[in-house]
Scaffold this motif. Structure first.
Motif, PDB file in Angstrom:
ATOM      1  N   VAL A  96       0.879  -1.289  -0.094  1.00 44.28           N
ATOM      2  CA  VAL A  96       0.001  -0.014  -0.158  1.00 44.28           C
ATOM      3  C   VAL A  96       0.614   1.232   0.120  1.00 44.28           C
ATOM      4  O   VAL A  96       0.665   2.281  -0.882  1.00 44.28           O
ATOM      5  CB  VAL A  96      -1.008   0.027   1.297  1.00 44.28           C
ATOM      6  CG1 VAL A  96      -1.817   1.117   1.311  1.00 44.28           C
ATOM      7  CG2 VAL A  96      -1.786  -1.102   1.173  1.00 44.28           C
ATOM      8  N   LEU A  97       1.892   1.330   0.814  1.00 46.97           N
ATOM      9  CA  LEU A  97       2.844   2.242   1.087  1.00 46.97           C
ATOM     10  C   LEU A  97       3.522   2.679  -0.294  1.00 46.97           C
ATOM     11  O   LEU A  97       3.714   3.652  -0.937  1.00 46.97           O
ATOM     12  CB  LEU A  97       4.043   2.181   2.003  1.00 46.97           C
ATOM     13  CG  LEU A  97       5.015   3.245   2.214  1.00 46.97           C
ATOM     14  CD1 LEU A  97       4.273   4.631   2.312  1.00 46.97           C
ATOM     15  CD2 LEU A  97       5.773   3.169   3.341  1.00 46.97           C
ATOM     16  N   ARG A  98       3.817   1.534  -1.451  1.00 46.24           N
ATOM     17  CA  ARG A  98       4.573   1.646  -2.547  1.00 46.24           C
ATOM     18  C   ARG A  98       3.594   2.386  -3.491  1.00 46.24           C
ATOM     19  O   ARG A  98       3.801   3.429  -4.263  1.00 46.24           O
ATOM     20  CB  ARG A  98       5.095   0.199  -2.912  1.00 46.24           C
ATOM     21  CG  ARG A  98       5.658   0.200  -4.444  1.00 46.24           C
ATOM     22  CD  ARG A  98       7.112   0.988  -4.257  1.00 46.24           C
ATOM     23  NE  ARG A  98       7.566   1.037  -5.531  1.00 46.24           N
ATOM     24  CZ  ARG A  98       8.491   1.771  -5.952  1.00 46.24           C
ATOM     25  NH1 ARG A  98       8.765   2.900  -5.234  1.00 46.24           N
ATOM     26  NH2 ARG A  98       9.021   1.761  -7.160  1.00 46.24           N
ATOM     27  N   LEU A 112       7.153  12.698   1.229  1.00 51.99           N
ATOM     28  CA  LEU A 112       6.192  12.248   1.866  1.00 51.99           C
ATOM     29  C   LEU A 112       6.352  12.393   3.404  1.00 51.99           C
ATOM     30  O   LEU A 112       7.458  12.470   3.807  1.00 51.99           O
ATOM     31  CB  LEU A 112       6.136  10.695   1.857  1.00 51.99           C
ATOM     32  CG  LEU A 112       5.694  10.088   0.359  1.00 51.99           C
ATOM     33  CD1 LEU A 112       6.054   8.521   0.276  1.00 51.99           C
ATOM     34  CD2 LEU A 112       4.328  10.426  -0.131  1.00 51.99           C
ATOM     35  N   SER A 113       5.347  12.712   3.927  1.00 48.72           N
ATOM     36  CA  SER A 113       5.491  12.889   5.592  1.00 48.72           C
ATOM     37  C   SER A 113       4.214  12.091   6.042  1.00 48.72           C
ATOM     38  O   SER A 113       3.093  11.965   5.582  1.00 48.72           O
ATOM     39  CB  SER A 113       5.439  14.411   5.867  1.00 48.72           C
ATOM     40  OG  SER A 113       4.005  14.920   5.614  1.00 48.72           O
ATOM     41  N   PHE A 124       8.005   2.616   9.231  1.00 44.27           N
ATOM     42  CA  PHE A 124       8.284   3.908   8.316  1.00 44.27           C
ATOM     43  C   PHE A 124       9.811   3.995   8.200  1.00 44.27           C
ATOM     44  O   PHE A 124      10.298   4.198   6.920  1.00 44.27           O
ATOM     45  CB  PHE A 124       7.632   5.218   8.778  1.00 44.27           C
ATOM     46  CG  PHE A 124       6.228   5.149   8.611  1.00 44.27           C
ATOM     47  CD1 PHE A 124       5.774   5.280   7.069  1.00 44.27           C
ATOM     48  CD2 PHE A 124       5.304   4.911   9.491  1.00 44.27           C
ATOM     49  CE1 PHE A 124       4.502   5.376   6.756  1.00 44.27           C
ATOM     50  CE2 PHE A 124       4.056   5.037   9.212  1.00 44.27           C
ATOM     51  CZ  PHE A 124       3.497   5.206   7.916  1.00 44.27           C
ATOM     52  N   LYS A 125      10.449   3.721   9.300  1.00 43.78           N
ATOM     53  CA  LYS A 125      11.770   3.699   9.231  1.00 43.78           C
ATOM     54  C   LYS A 125      12.656   2.922   8.257  1.00 43.78           C
ATOM     55  O   LYS A 125      13.370   3.032   7.407  1.00 43.78           O
ATOM     56  CB  LYS A 125      12.633   3.636  10.602  1.00 43.78           C
ATOM     57  CG  LYS A 125      14.097   3.863  10.629  1.00 43.78           C
ATOM     58  CD  LYS A 125      14.701   3.744  12.246  1.00 43.78           C
ATOM     59  CE  LYS A 125      16.211   3.964  11.938  1.00 43.78           C
ATOM     60  NZ  LYS A 125      16.822   3.582  13.392  1.00 43.78           N
ATOM     61  N   ALA A 126      12.076   1.757   8.213  1.00 43.80           N
ATOM     62  CA  ALA A 126      12.622   0.630   7.382  1.00 43.80           C
ATOM     63  C   ALA A 126      12.089   0.778   5.778  1.00 43.80           C
ATOM     64  O   ALA A 126      12.911   0.610   4.952  1.00 43.80           O
ATOM     65  CB  ALA A 126      11.995  -0.683   7.669  1.00 43.80           C
ATOM     66  N   HIS A 127      11.314   1.883   5.685  1.00 43.39           N
ATOM     67  CA  HIS A 127      10.871   2.229   4.523  1.00 43.39           C
ATOM     68  C   HIS A 127      11.469   3.859   3.938  1.00 43.39           C
ATOM     69  O   HIS A 127      10.996   4.273   3.048  1.00 43.39           O
ATOM     70  CB  HIS A 127       9.343   2.379   3.956  1.00 43.39           C
ATOM     71  CG  HIS A 127       8.978   0.947   3.863  1.00 43.39           C
ATOM     72  ND1 HIS A 127       8.643   0.154   5.218  1.00 43.39           N
ATOM     73  CD2 HIS A 127       8.594   0.313   2.976  1.00 43.39           C
ATOM     74  CE1 HIS A 127       8.124  -0.815   4.674  1.00 43.39           C
ATOM     75  NE2 HIS A 127       8.129  -1.142   3.390  1.00 43.39           N
ATOM     76  N   MET A 149       7.335  12.105  10.587  1.00 43.51           N
ATOM     77  CA  MET A 149       8.594  11.572   9.809  1.00 43.51           C
ATOM     78  C   MET A 149       8.436  11.999   8.288  1.00 43.51           C
ATOM     79  O   MET A 149       7.304  12.170   7.897  1.00 43.51           O
ATOM     80  CB  MET A 149       8.465   9.975  10.059  1.00 43.51           C
ATOM     81  CG  MET A 149       8.836   9.342  11.492  1.00 43.51           C
ATOM     82  SD  MET A 149       8.414   7.629  11.484  1.00 43.51           S
ATOM     83  CE  MET A 149      10.223   7.208  10.944  1.00 43.51           C
ATOM     84  N   GLU A 150       9.376  11.931   7.470  1.00 47.71           N
ATOM     85  CA  GLU A 150       9.411  12.492   6.129  1.00 47.71           C
ATOM     86  C   GLU A 150      10.328  11.495   5.507  1.00 47.71           C
ATOM     87  O   GLU A 150      11.322  10.968   5.950  1.00 47.71           O
ATOM     88  CB  GLU A 150      10.044  13.778   6.034  1.00 47.71           C
ATOM     89  CG  GLU A 150       9.129  14.985   6.848  1.00 47.71           C
ATOM     90  CD  GLU A 150       9.689  16.121   6.606  1.00 47.71           C
ATOM     91  OE1 GLU A 150      10.616  16.523   5.994  1.00 47.71           O
ATOM     92  OE2 GLU A 150       8.597  17.212   6.923  1.00 47.71           O
TER      93      GLU A 150
END
Length: 158
Positions: A96-98, A112-113, A124-127, A149-150
């Motif tokens: 979904v994030l991709r 992205l944020s 999110f850190k892993a991505h 996060m960004e």
């Protein structure tokens, strides 16, 4: 499984995933009081249906079953990204994030944020997201810590 834009028929599944993820997954990082302040009841589907008009809501659809959802604003803000509690760590949220990332890029966004929960921060850190700052939001007079996060995004060309 594929990712598509949500329809009004998906809203009951979306609100259930939101509520159950908080109550089954986020309990490892938040107190019972914080969980109750964050999601005291199953959200009103009518209110969430209105959200479909103000952001792009994507769902992971597996044979008609909604397993995850994510909300993306045209600005590149990821408002929500929740995966069904029985389908965590299966790559569904990453998928979904991709799709959301590629959509943001196609809209001309280069960043992205998100306001990530403690629980979602490692995802999110892993991505490739970096923590910009920690913050506390207040819901029903209860403090809920999270992280802004960004991530810079672009299509890598060969």
């Amino acid at each position: 499984m594929y990712v598509r834009l949500a329809t009004s028929a998906d809203v009951p599944h979306i609100v259930r995933i939101f509520y159950e993820t908080i109550h089954y997954v986020n309990v490892s990082d938040y107190t019972p009081e914080q969980i109750h302040a964050w999601a005291p009841d199953l959200p009103d589907p009518a209110l969430w249906e209105k959200r479909l008009d103000t952001r792009m809501t994507f769902v992971a659809d597996a044979g008609g079953a909604v397993l995850a959802f994510g909300e993306l604003h045209r600005s590149g803000l990821i408002d929500c990204l929740y995966c069904h509690h029985e389908h965590q760590r299966c790559g569904i949220g990453s998928f979904v994030l991709r799709v959301m990332t590629l959509t943001a890029i196609s809209l001309g966004q280069s960043r992205l944020s998100t306001a990530s929960s403690i629980t979602a921060r490692p995802f999110f850190k892993a991505h490739g997201f970096i923590t910009v700052k920690s913050q506390t939001v207040v819901r029903h007079n209860i403090a809920l810590p999270n992280f802004i996060m960004e991530k810079t995004v672009s299509i890598k060309r060969p």
